[in-house]
Design an enzyme around this catalytic site. Structure first.
Site, PDB file in Angstrom:
ATOM      1  N   ARG A  88       0.815  -1.207   0.000  1.00 26.65           N
ATOM      2  CA  ARG A  88       0.000   0.000   0.000  1.00 26.65           C
ATOM      3  C   ARG A  88       0.855   1.266   0.000  1.00 26.65           C
ATOM      4  O   ARG A  88       0.303   2.362  -0.011  1.00 26.65           O
ATOM      5  CB  ARG A  88      -0.867   0.020   1.263  1.00 26.65           C
ATOM      6  CG  ARG A  88      -2.313  -0.424   1.074  1.00 26.65           C
ATOM      7  CD  ARG A  88      -3.008  -0.307   2.421  1.00 26.65           C
ATOM      8  NE  ARG A  88      -4.434  -0.237   2.337  1.00 26.65           N
ATOM      9  CZ  ARG A  88      -5.254  -1.270   2.498  1.00 26.65           C
ATOM     10  NH1 ARG A  88      -4.778  -2.474   2.700  1.00 26.65           N
ATOM     11  NH2 ARG A  88      -6.544  -1.103   2.445  1.00 26.65           N
ATOM     12  N   ARG A 160     -17.451  -3.656  10.058  1.00 29.83           N
ATOM     13  CA  ARG A 160     -16.171  -3.163  10.582  1.00 29.83           C
ATOM     14  C   ARG A 160     -16.345  -1.753  11.140  1.00 29.83           C
ATOM     15  O   ARG A 160     -16.998  -0.920  10.519  1.00 29.83           O
ATOM     16  CB  ARG A 160     -15.134  -3.140   9.459  1.00 29.83           C
ATOM     17  CG  ARG A 160     -14.451  -4.480   9.284  1.00 29.83           C
ATOM     18  CD  ARG A 160     -13.626  -4.552   8.032  1.00 29.83           C
ATOM     19  NE  ARG A 160     -12.733  -3.408   7.842  1.00 29.83           N
ATOM     20  CZ  ARG A 160     -11.923  -3.288   6.798  1.00 29.83           C
ATOM     21  NH1 ARG A 160     -11.899  -4.224   5.861  1.00 29.83           N
ATOM     22  NH2 ARG A 160     -11.148  -2.244   6.681  1.00 29.83           N
ATOM     23  N   ARG A 171      -9.637   7.023   5.149  1.00 32.04           N
ATOM     24  CA  ARG A 171      -9.001   5.915   4.419  1.00 32.04           C
ATOM     25  C   ARG A 171      -8.895   6.226   2.935  1.00 32.04           C
ATOM     26  O   ARG A 171      -7.919   5.861   2.290  1.00 32.04           O
ATOM     27  CB  ARG A 171      -9.786   4.615   4.652  1.00 32.04           C
ATOM     28  CG  ARG A 171      -9.545   4.069   6.069  1.00 32.04           C
ATOM     29  CD  ARG A 171     -10.606   3.096   6.501  1.00 32.04           C
ATOM     30  NE  ARG A 171     -10.700   1.942   5.638  1.00 32.04           N
ATOM     31  CZ  ARG A 171     -11.821   1.259   5.423  1.00 32.04           C
ATOM     32  NH1 ARG A 171     -12.952   1.631   6.003  1.00 32.04           N
ATOM     33  NH2 ARG A 171     -11.799   0.225   4.638  1.00 32.04           N
TER      34      ARG A 171
HETATM   35  P1  ADP Z   1     -10.021  -2.470   2.836  1.00 34.76           P
HETATM   36  O1  ADP Z   1     -10.424  -3.887   2.538  1.00 34.76           O
HETATM   37  O2  ADP Z   1     -11.207  -1.634   3.165  1.00 34.76           O
HETATM   38  O3  ADP Z   1      -9.153  -1.922   1.770  1.00 34.76           O
HETATM   39  P2  ADP Z   1      -8.137  -3.566   4.736  1.00 34.76           P
HETATM   40  O4  ADP Z   1      -8.877  -4.617   5.477  1.00 34.76           O
HETATM   41  O5  ADP Z   1      -7.260  -4.025   3.634  1.00 34.76           O
HETATM   42  O6  ADP Z   1      -9.180  -2.496   4.197  1.00 34.76           O
HETATM   43  O7  ADP Z   1      -7.266  -2.703   5.737  1.00 34.76           O
HETATM   44  C1  ADP Z   1      -7.803  -2.209   6.946  1.00 34.76           C
HETATM   45  C2  ADP Z   1      -6.751  -1.385   7.671  1.00 34.76           C
HETATM   46  O8  ADP Z   1      -5.626  -2.219   7.977  1.00 34.76           O
HETATM   47  C3  ADP Z   1      -6.174  -0.216   6.880  1.00 34.76           C
HETATM   48  O9  ADP Z   1      -6.980   0.945   6.983  1.00 34.76           O
HETATM   49  C4  ADP Z   1      -4.822  -0.048   7.578  1.00 34.76           C
HETATM   50  O10 ADP Z   1      -4.953   0.599   8.828  1.00 34.76           O
HETATM   51  C5  ADP Z   1      -4.410  -1.495   7.845  1.00 34.76           C
HETATM   52  N1  ADP Z   1      -3.642  -2.043   6.710  1.00 34.76           N
HETATM   53  C6  ADP Z   1      -4.014  -3.057   5.881  1.00 34.76           C
HETATM   54  N2  ADP Z   1      -3.070  -3.291   4.965  1.00 34.76           N
HETATM   55  C7  ADP Z   1      -2.066  -2.407   5.194  1.00 34.76           C
HETATM   56  C8  ADP Z   1      -0.821  -2.128   4.581  1.00 34.76           C
HETATM   57  N3  ADP Z   1      -0.399  -2.812   3.506  1.00 34.76           N
HETATM   58  N4  ADP Z   1      -0.058  -1.150   5.106  1.00 34.76           N
HETATM   59  C9  ADP Z   1      -0.443  -0.455   6.188  1.00 34.76           C
HETATM   60  N5  ADP Z   1      -1.608  -0.651   6.804  1.00 34.76           N
HETATM   61  C10 ADP Z   1      -2.430  -1.620   6.327  1.00 34.76           C
END
Ligand code: ADP
Ligand code: ADP
Ligand code: ZN
Length: 218
Positions: A88, A160, A171
């Site tokens: 990310r 969530r 986000r």
């Molecule tokens: P979504 O499915 O809505 O994209 P995720 O479940 O992938 O959300 O991620 C939820 C949260 O977990 C993010 O908002 C962040 O805080 C953390 N997170 C997930 N993946 C990463 C990453 N690669 N780097 C940093 N934080 C992460």
């Protein structure tokens, strides 16, 4: 085959990764799920991650990178995997490439699921997840057969806490500022596939599967 799924929160990364996992037999590795599982187990890593997740911020790279590399080093990923939600940030993408180089592996494709912002907000506000198997449902577009219950495993569905309106805005901002730049990173490596994510679930899956079958122009 190692595939990276890219897209804003709510774009359908998890939904499409599940479909691809069924089609290819590759394991689906979702960074957010790993953090939420770590938190449920009450590990130090999970508790540290929570403070960032609650605010809609990214968990620091050092924690995230080591968690993912550990997972990718497991035997079930020896032939490939589907990475959902990682990388990310640019440093995460670079760290992944460095680690893969040392292991004689390579990322084959990065799939960017493009969805307009208004649609992302609608998807996130109606998202329900299974507590046991993490399958996502949507109150309107893909409701479970029995309200509140997972079709696949009978698990309890929940919303969530970071899918609430205020955190969603944070986000999305984080996505545009910190994650968008890695599209260019994969484009320069001729690995980027952009698909129209603003179709129904099967429509997007069709786009992804045909794009993966087409040869990449380099
Ligand atoms: P979504 O499915 O809505 O994209 P995720 O479940 O992938 O959300 O991620 C939820 C949260 O977990 C993010 O908002 C962040 O805080 C953390 N997170 C997930 N993946 C990463 C990453 N690669 N780097 C940093 N934080 C992460
Ligand atoms: P991400 O992992 O990118 O955050 P999800 O796969 O969890 O996204 O999908 C977000 C929400 O949108 C879920 O409620 C899911 O059921 C729903 N959804 C996913 N793909 C589509 C689609 N193509 N059309 C409509 N709703 C979708
Ligand atoms: Zn389930």
């Amino acid at each position: 085959m190692y595939i990276v799924m890219l897209g804003a929160p709510g774009a359908g990364k998890g939904t499409q990764a599940e479909i691809l996992a069924r089609e290819t037999g590759l394991p689906h590795i979702a960074s957010g799920d790993l953090f939420r599982q770590a938190l449920e187990r009450g590990t130090e890593e999970g508790l540290r991650a929570k403070t960032y997740m609650d605010k809609g911020e990214l968990v620091p790279d050092e924690i995230t990178i080591s968690m993912i590399l550990q997972r990718v080093d497991s035997p079930d990923c020896a032939e490939g995997c589907l990475l959902d939600g990682f990388p990310r940030t640019l440093p995460q993408a670079e760290a992944l490439d460095r680690a893969f180089e040392q292991r004689g592996k390579d990322i084959d494709r990065a799939i960017y699921i493009q969805v307009p912002e208004e649609e992302l907000v609608k998807r996130l506000s109606g998202r329900w997840l299974c507590r046991s198997c993490q399958t996502s449902y949507h109150v309107i577009t893909s409701p479970p057969e029995t309200p509140g219950k997972c079709d696949k495993c009978g698990g309890e569905l929940y919303q969530r806490s970071d899918d609430k309106k205020e955190t969603v805005q944070d986000r999305l901002r984080v996505f545009f500022a910190q994650t968008m730049p890695i599209l260019d990173y994969y484009k320069k490596q001729s690995k980027l596939i952009t698909v129209n994510g603003n179709l129904d679930i099967q429509g997007v899956a069709g786009e992804i599967i045909s794009a993966l079958q087409a040869p990449m122009s380099r």
